[in-house]
Enzyme design. Sequence first.
Site: not given
Ligand code: PAF
Length: 278
Positions: A25, A28, A32, A56, A144, A146, A150, A173, A181
Amino acid sequence: MSPRVVRTAAELRALEGTIALVPTMGALHDGHVQLMKHARPLADTLVASIFVNPTQFAAGEDLDSYPRTWEADLERCEEAGVDVVFAPEVATMYPAGLDDQVMVDPGPLGAILEGEQRPTHFRGVLTVVAKLFGLVRPDVAVFGEKDYQQLALIRLMVDALCLDVEVVGCPTVREADGLAMSSRNRYLAPDERQRAVALSQALDAGVAAGSHGPEAARAAALARLADFGVVPDYVAVTSPDLGDPTPGEARILIAARVGKPRLLDNRALTLGRAPEGS
Ligand code: PAF
């Protein structure tokens, strides 16, 4: 070389060879960049998606204030060797609008832990990840650890919907003091930033107490959070797939607000048997 920015399905369809995808999203950070560096050798073309996914976020959450750092994000992508940045408009991802969509139901695993706190969250996450898989058509996708729940749900979705994508998880990380992070760390005020280390220290305490069983691990983590005055939304000790814990490999997960930002963290641990009579 600067990554190419694409915004449409047609541009994605023109990509050749194998594809690795790192969905993000934006906003970064080094975490990332590590995901992207991990993904780089896994395919011919490395795509990073940058899309702040409205579905979300529940009403009242931080969708509008979620950090957007486009120029810096492109630099991070370049540093990590990303070939293509997919940055779609909302209408590309949700052509029929945000309501009355066909959405992915995350099932029972999506209703516990984070799902209990944020009941519509994983429905939005799985839906956008499924759409990204459909648009980018990656051979492999990297996420990740973290966001452990998910990651577990994305793996379940890929199996349940027979999606032909290899899902790879990467270790969290951390900052030098242990803080995981996260794009939301930038919202921590200086005193909150110091207290935020409570989460990783609580996980350390839980891991150290794991040989005495799950309740001991949980109690040790709660005690460390209390030392910092942090009241968690939850501290859970589970099996690696987020079921009931049994002796052996397990996971400890924490979510807590430190000031306004809500932080998540987790670690693997090894559980012993709880002492008799405990
Ligand atoms: O982990 C994230 O940044 C978000 O939940 C994702 C997987 C990019 C979905 O929007």
